[in-house]
Structure formats: C-alpha cells, structure tokens
Design an enzyme around this catalytic site. Structure first.
Site, mmCIF file in Angstrom:
data_model
loop_
_atom_site.group_PDB
_atom_site.id
_atom_site.type_symbol
_atom_site.label_atom_id
_atom_site.label_comp_id
_atom_site.label_asym_id
_atom_site.label_seq_id
_atom_site.Cartn_x
_atom_site.Cartn_y
_atom_site.Cartn_z
ATOM 1 N N ASP A 11 37.128 13.424 -10.015
ATOM 2 C CA ASP A 11 37.308 14.685 -9.185
ATOM 3 C C ASP A 11 38.536 14.459 -8.395
ATOM 4 O O ASP A 11 38.795 13.442 -7.650
ATOM 5 C CB ASP A 11 35.971 15.026 -8.267
ATOM 6 C CG ASP A 11 36.153 16.233 -7.591
ATOM 7 O OD1 ASP A 11 36.996 17.141 -7.974
ATOM 8 O OD2 ASP A 11 35.523 16.399 -6.609
ATOM 9 N N ASP A 107 40.323 20.775 -11.719
ATOM 10 C CA ASP A 107 40.530 19.304 -11.124
ATOM 11 C C ASP A 107 39.565 18.396 -11.279
ATOM 12 O O ASP A 107 39.632 17.501 -10.687
ATOM 13 C CB ASP A 107 41.050 19.660 -9.625
ATOM 14 C CG ASP A 107 39.654 19.988 -8.759
ATOM 15 O OD1 ASP A 107 38.845 20.566 -9.392
ATOM 16 O OD2 ASP A 107 39.737 19.529 -7.909
ATOM 17 N N GLU A 108 38.700 18.533 -12.183
ATOM 18 C CA GLU A 108 37.591 17.635 -12.602
ATOM 19 C C GLU A 108 37.124 17.321 -14.070
ATOM 20 O O GLU A 108 37.493 18.544 -14.866
ATOM 21 C CB GLU A 108 36.264 17.976 -11.609
ATOM 22 C CG GLU A 108 35.741 19.204 -12.003
ATOM 23 C CD GLU A 108 34.692 19.720 -11.060
ATOM 24 O OE1 GLU A 108 33.589 18.916 -11.234
ATOM 25 O OE2 GLU A 108 34.857 20.644 -10.360
HETATM 26 MG MG LIG Z 1 38.527 18.210 -6.351
#
Ligand SMILES: [Mg+2]
Length: 403
Positions: A11, A107-108
């Site tokens: 993350d 974003d992960e």
């Molecule tokens: Mg994040």
C-alpha cells in the site's frame, strides 16, 4: 481451501502527494496536500503528505479547515492521468516479483508470494527488498502487510504507516486484530461502524463473538454480515486474482440535462435516480459489483470520470449511493455548470453467499491432520487457549451457521 499461502499487501503511503513530491522534490520537506485549488477553499483534500498528517490534517478535510491548522500548506491540484502513469510503473515492478499480482486500486496491490519466498530466505527479506526498491528507485514510500490471506495482509499493511512492514498470523488474531476498534476493520466505513456500534459492537472481537448472527444479518445485510464475520475470525479464502481488473461486464446509466445545473440538491437528486436504475438492473441480473463509477460532464465540455473499488461487493441501492455521493463530493467542482451525470457499476460477480466459519484454528487442524502432526497441534492450541479448547472447538464447529 488454499493451504499455507503467503500474501503481501503493498500500500503506497500518501500516494497522490508522494507522486507530486516525486516530480517536485523541492516540496519534500513541506506540508503538501493534493486538492482542487478553488477560491473558496471548499475542495476536499484527497491526499495529505505525512508532514501535513503529523500536524493533524486529514483526507476529506476541506482546504479551508486544513489552512486553519497550517496556513502555509502547499495545495497541489490533482493530476489523475499522472498518478495512473506512476501506478502502472510500480505495478510493472511488482510483476517482476511474481505474476500473481492483483491490483486493489491505483495505489495498492496484493501479491501471492508463496512460490517466490521459496527462492529467498524468508518473507520479511522479500518485503524489505520491495519496500526499499520502491522508495529508493521510484521515490514511493509504501507499507507492506504480510498474512496468510488477503484480509490479514491488508489489515497488516494498515498497521504501520509510513514505511511499515507488519506480519499478521491467523493464530494471533486475538492479540492483533481483535482489540482494534471495529472501524479499523477493512470494509467497515463510517456508516457500517455506526450500525455495528448501535448493536453494541465496538471492537473486532465484539463482532467475532457476537451472539446473534441473525441480528448481524438484519443490520448489515447478508453479504456484508457473512464477509465481515469471516474476516473478524481471520478467514478469507478469496484468491489473489491477477485478472480481476479485466472484467468487462458493467451496468451504467446517465442523464443529460436540458439546461446548465448548478444546484447541488438537484444534482444529488439525479444521482439518486441513476443509482436506482443501475441497482435495479443489478438486482435483476442477480449480480454484485466491486466497482462504482461516477461521470460528470460540465457545460464547458470538460468531463471527469472517477471510480472506487470496494472490498465487499455492493448489492443495495443505499450502498451504491453512499459511494457515488462520496465520489461526487470529492470531485464535483461547484463553480462549473453540470450538463451530464452518469453512474456505473463494474467488476460484476454473481451473488453468492458464503458460509460463515467460526473457529479459525480448526482450519489448521484439518490441514495438519493428514500430516499426522495432530498431537503437537493439540499441545500448541492448549498452550495458547487452555485445556479442553479442542472439544469446545468441535462443538462449535457443529453449530456453524449456514446461510
Ligand atoms: Mg495508500
């Protein structure tokens, strides 16, 4: 059931802000927030960097509120095209580690590294390598969670930010996730938290040990109740699925206004109508959706399209509207006239109700039984949980509730 998997959840920390600092290194030691830079400073902050966070500035605060805390924050306009470019670059790097990569959002990502770790000494070293490389070569700080399934990996990555590496083992849930506020649980947003609090569920342990499962179902809906209940016990048998993002099925609807609309109430009213139509279709198709999207076209012909992918699929009108409204509030520019609104559902899957599992260590028991390690396991379990627990476990297993 998957046996002995090792899952990483990676993350990115303050992703949008990190991307901005990556191309403007002079911002590195300043409090930076990514938000639309409107004159009244009503825009919602999408991503504060950690310097801003340390001052108490949070995602979803307005720029105005944040400026009361620190009038010198640097406000940077969001650039979603640039963020998705950066996202593609680091996803490519993750694919060098394993082809078992499932992108969770921009974003992960989840990585099933079960095979990969056989080539290195231990999972921790692999996680350190990934974290260091992303930070040093890509200027992207990240937290990594390690667990036996996606849920525990996700909870672990959230545990320490920025730049944390955390392992959550299934047998340790009583120490790791159970004491946490139920609002910290993946999949529990403010509204679900309020519903859980209203029936006396404050911690994840309260949820796991809630005595009246039917009540949970009434309060949360069937899908959410069974998913969250299983997760509270550290159970998640969903696989890391590299193709999840390639699902092309979708349901959508849009409305073009005959005139320019500035009135927020009118826009929200239309969103409700659109949500109703797509949720009816979803119901008819007996499907559930993981992604909800919103499209706004302004009078000056600029247009934006945003989506959110959720952990627990949505089925109900209210759940869908909640996400649409959130996307609307984050992205709507109230200084511009709106010409079109659109709502969509994607990443559809058939509605299936999973049976709930109560006793997590029994899963291990069944696996290990075949390997004739049962005696050691009994000792191990009794040491941790006290004598007689195995019997109790069997008893409770017979009472596993099925939906
Ligand atoms: Mg994040």
């Amino acid at each position: 059931m998957q046996k002995g998997r090792i899952i990483f959840h990676i993350d990115m920390n303050a992703f949008f802000a990190s991307c901005e600092i990556k191309r403007r290194p002079e911002l590195k030691n300043k409090a930076v927030v990514v938000a639309r830079n409107d004159e009244q400073r009503r825009a919602i902050i999408l991503s504060p960097n950690y310097i801003a966070r340390d001052k108490g500035i949070k995602t979803t605060m307005s720029v105005k509120e944040a400026m009361k805390i620190d009038p010198y924050i640097v406000v940077v306009e969001p650039d979603h095209a640039y963020y998705s470019e950066i996202s593609k670059t680091f996803m490519k790097f993750l694919y060098l580690i394993t082809d078992q990569v499932e992108q969770g959002s921009i974003d992960e990502a989840y990585l099933d590294v079960t095979e990969t770790v056989k080539k290195v000494e231990n999972p921790l070293m692999l996680a350190q390598y990934i974290q260091t490389t992303l930070y040093e070569k890509f200027d992207l700080p990240c937290s990594i969670g390690i667990g036996p399934n996606k849920f525990l990996a996700k909870m672990a990555s959230n545990y320490k930010k920025p730049l944390g590496i955390t392992i959550f083992r299934k047998r340790e849930i009583e120490k790791t996730i159970w004491p946490m506020d139920v609002g910290k649980m993946y999949g529990v947003g403010p509204k679900t938290k309020a519903k859980l609090n209203s029936i006396g569920v404050k911690t994840i342990k309260d949820l796991a040990t809630y005595p009246d499962y039917n009540r949970l179902k009434t309060v949360l809906g069937n899908v959410s109740a069974s998913t969250l209940y299983n997760w509270a016990w550290g159970n998640d048998d969903s696989k890391v699925d590299p193709n999840r993002y390639e699902d092309v099925q979708s349901i959508s609807n849009s409305n073009t206004f005959m005139y320019d609309v500035y009135d927020v109430r009118e826009l929200k009213q239309m969103l409700k109508v659109l949500v109703n139509t797509v949720s009816d279709r979803l119901e008819k198709e007996k499907m559930q959706a993981y992604t909800v999207s919103l499209q706004i076209k302004y009078g000056n012909f600029t247009s934006i399209s945003r989506n959110k992918t959720v952990s627990i699929p949505v089925t109900e009108t209210g759940e869908i509207y909640e996400i649409v409204e959130e996307l609307f509030i984050e992205n709507y520019d109230e200084t511009k006239a709106v010409r079109l609104l659109g709502v969509g559902l994607a990443k559809l899957a058939p509605r299936i109700e999973k049976e709930i599992k109560q006793i997590s260590f029994l899963d291990n028991l069944e696996e290990i039984e075949s390997e004739t390690q049962i005696d050691n396991l009994v000792k191990d379990v009794e040491e941790k949980f006290g004598k007689g627990i195995i019997k109790k476990g069997y008893y409770r297993k017979d009472n596993v509730r099925k939906d």
